[in-house]
Write a protein that holds these residues in place. Sequence first.
Motif, PDB file in Angstrom:
ATOM      1  N   LEU A   2       1.213  -1.235  -0.099  1.00 18.68           N
ATOM      2  CA  LEU A   2       0.156   0.372  -0.013  1.00 18.68           C
ATOM      3  C   LEU A   2       0.529   1.396  -0.113  1.00 18.68           C
ATOM      4  N   VAL A   3       2.039   0.873   0.914  1.00 18.57           N
ATOM      5  CA  VAL A   3       2.839   2.270   0.594  1.00 18.57           C
ATOM      6  C   VAL A   3       3.589   2.482   0.016  1.00 18.57           C
ATOM      7  N   LEU A   4       3.898   1.436  -1.060  1.00 19.40           N
ATOM      8  CA  LEU A   4       4.482   2.056  -2.567  1.00 19.40           C
ATOM      9  C   LEU A   4       3.629   2.255  -3.108  1.00 19.40           C
ATOM     10  N   LEU A   5       2.112   1.690  -3.453  1.00 20.88           N
ATOM     11  CA  LEU A   5       1.083   2.671  -4.277  1.00 20.88           C
ATOM     12  C   LEU A   5       1.075   3.793  -4.365  1.00 20.88           C
ATOM     13  N   LEU A   6       0.767   4.102  -2.773  1.00 22.36           N
ATOM     14  CA  LEU A   6       0.535   5.480  -2.745  1.00 22.36           C
ATOM     15  C   LEU A   6       1.777   6.709  -2.703  1.00 22.36           C
ATOM     16  N   SER A   7       2.852   5.697  -2.713  1.00 26.45           N
ATOM     17  CA  SER A   7       3.800   6.510  -2.999  1.00 26.45           C
ATOM     18  C   SER A   7       3.752   6.779  -4.191  1.00 26.45           C
ATOM     19  N   ALA A   8       3.744   5.561  -5.555  1.00 30.78           N
ATOM     20  CA  ALA A   8       3.511   6.388  -6.743  1.00 30.78           C
ATOM     21  C   ALA A   8       3.005   7.007  -7.623  1.00 30.78           C
ATOM     22  N   GLY A   9       1.825   7.125  -6.949  1.00 27.56           N
ATOM     23  CA  GLY A   9       0.063   7.670  -7.161  1.00 27.56           C
ATOM     24  C   GLY A   9       0.674   9.163  -7.045  1.00 27.56           C
ATOM     25  N   LEU A  10       1.273   9.493  -5.885  1.00 23.34           N
ATOM     26  CA  LEU A  10       2.061  11.303  -5.522  1.00 23.34           C
ATOM     27  C   LEU A  10       3.546  11.389  -6.205  1.00 23.34           C
ATOM     28  N   ALA A  11       4.273  10.198  -6.797  1.00 18.48           N
ATOM     29  CA  ALA A  11       5.602  10.608  -7.864  1.00 18.48           C
ATOM     30  C   ALA A  11       4.591  11.272  -9.087  1.00 18.48           C
ATOM     31  N   PHE A  12       4.093  10.370  -9.381  1.00 20.17           N
ATOM     32  CA  PHE A  12       3.394  10.869 -10.672  1.00 20.17           C
ATOM     33  C   PHE A  12       2.482  12.517 -10.883  1.00 20.17           C
ATOM     34  N   ALA A  13       1.309  12.454  -9.332  1.00 20.27           N
ATOM     35  CA  ALA A  13       1.408  13.610  -9.086  1.00 20.27           C
ATOM     36  C   ALA A  13       1.946  14.747  -9.459  1.00 20.27           C
ATOM     37  N   GLY A  14       3.542  14.781  -9.149  1.00 20.69           N
ATOM     38  CA  GLY A  14       3.665  15.380  -8.716  1.00 20.69           C
ATOM     39  C   GLY A  14       5.434  15.950  -9.848  1.00 20.69           C
ATOM     40  N   GLN A  15       5.144  15.029 -10.976  1.00 21.12           N
ATOM     41  CA  GLN A  15       5.802  15.407 -12.668  1.00 21.12           C
ATOM     42  C   GLN A  15       5.655  16.884 -12.100  1.00 21.12           C
ATOM     43  N   VAL A  16       7.038  17.430 -12.759  1.00 18.10           N
ATOM     44  CA  VAL A  16       6.603  18.902 -13.461  1.00 18.10           C
ATOM     45  C   VAL A  16       6.345  18.435 -15.169  1.00 18.10           C
ATOM     46  N   ALA A  17       4.911  19.664 -14.994  1.00 18.19           N
ATOM     47  CA  ALA A  17       4.775  19.794 -16.467  1.00 18.19           C
ATOM     48  C   ALA A  17       4.669  20.373 -17.435  1.00 18.19           C
ATOM     49  N   GLY A  18       5.177  21.739 -16.779  1.00 21.43           N
ATOM     50  CA  GLY A  18       5.611  22.697 -17.552  1.00 21.43           C
ATOM     51  C   GLY A  18       5.894  23.749 -16.678  1.00 21.43           C
ATOM     52  N   THR A  19       5.718  25.323 -17.107  1.00 23.58           N
ATOM     53  CA  THR A  19       6.045  26.315 -16.589  1.00 23.58           C
ATOM     54  C   THR A  19       5.383  28.076 -16.807  1.00 23.58           C
ATOM     55  N   VAL A  20       4.952  28.538 -16.019  1.00 25.06           N
ATOM     56  CA  VAL A  20       4.573  29.894 -16.262  1.00 25.06           C
ATOM     57  C   VAL A  20       6.051  30.803 -16.669  1.00 25.06           C
ATOM     58  N   VAL A  21       4.857  31.109 -18.489  1.00 23.21           N
ATOM     59  CA  VAL A  21       6.341  32.034 -18.965  1.00 23.21           C
ATOM     60  C   VAL A  21       5.078  33.362 -18.911  1.00 23.21           C
ATOM     61  N   ASN A  22       4.489  33.348 -18.790  1.00 24.35           N
ATOM     62  CA  ASN A  22       3.115  35.071 -18.717  1.00 24.35           C
ATOM     63  C   ASN A  22       2.306  34.922 -17.677  1.00 24.35           C
ATOM     64  N   LEU A  23       2.593  36.139 -17.039  1.00 28.32           N
ATOM     65  CA  LEU A  23       1.195  36.230 -16.009  1.00 28.32           C
ATOM     66  C   LEU A  23       0.769  37.504 -15.210  1.00 28.32           C
ATOM     67  N   SER A  24      -0.591  38.175 -15.993  1.00 29.89           N
ATOM     68  CA  SER A  24      -0.947  39.436 -15.595  1.00 29.89           C
ATOM     69  C   SER A  24      -1.720  39.535 -14.402  1.00 29.89           C
ATOM     70  N   GLY A  25      -2.020  38.482 -13.725  1.00 28.97           N
ATOM     71  CA  GLY A  25      -1.980  38.758 -12.769  1.00 28.97           C
ATOM     72  C   GLY A  25      -2.429  37.523 -11.274  1.00 28.97           C
ATOM     73  N   ALA A  26      -3.396  37.626 -10.249  1.00 25.87           N
ATOM     74  CA  ALA A  26      -2.952  36.646  -9.591  1.00 25.87           C
ATOM     75  C   ALA A  26      -3.037  35.235  -9.744  1.00 25.87           C
TER      76      ALA A  26
END
Length: 282
Positions: A2-26
């Motif tokens: 169970l611990v391994l499955l939970l760790s794998a799920g959290l790792a998947f969710a935390g993978q970097v997908a991209g970067t904010v390059v422009n922003l005009s507010g909050a």
Amino acid sequence: MLVLLLSAGLAFAGQVAGTVVNLSGALLAKKADGTVKILAVKSTVEQGDTLISEKETYARVKFIDNSEITLRPNSQLKIDSFVFEEDKQEKDSATFSLVKGGLRAVTGALGKRSKERVGVNTPTATIGIRGTTYIAEYIPPEDGAVAAYGLASMAALAPAAYPAATDDIRSDMPMQAAPLEVLPLRLAQNAPPPAGGISGGRAPGLYVQVLDGMIHLSNGAGTQNFAAGQFGYTPSLHQPPVILPANPGIQFTPPPSFSSSPGPQGGASSGGKAGAVDCEVR
């Protein structure tokens, strides 16, 4: 196990997908673990994040395959999955959920080689691509239907789900740019857009405009292709998508500093605060 499955799920969710390059507010990111992060230019976004733009905010995110999504104000977009490795096409995946508001999407390398694995889910239809640039706006009905969808899709936006101002709220904005009073930012209100807002008097549903290439809208009632220059509309899951004869009122006007071109490559300039530093508010 169970611990391994939970760790794998959290790792998947935390993978970097991209970067904010422009922003005009909050711009906020509700993380997969329930914490809320205030984003700045150069902040990274991850799988599992729900991006929430405030009423004056346009935000452009460049993903790791050079695709782009620009959010318009008052929008909520969840990054359900984003996996891209140059030499592992079989793992390609890019799926999102647009709960409300609008976006402009520009296809990158993943969408060019694995277009069948790219999609944006909305309450009325799923958007599939054929290598393209398009605009999508979802106008929610003025009742509790969108709230139910949001709770199911985004792990709830109830007030109790958000920490108090003294809890673990992370920020990529300079301290002076992230006062504690902005932390709630109406996240828990989940109210329909005000009169004169995104809807502009239009009926609820999903509206699309194709700027380049082709997309298709699919739901339980049917599928419809849309080519460059065409507009589309889907009122509900139970009614098929249709081609509209003219622009129904779609407007997408990010600041001039958002220098992304309408083509698939887009731009790379940053109109936000390049000197923003990571900080954490406890």
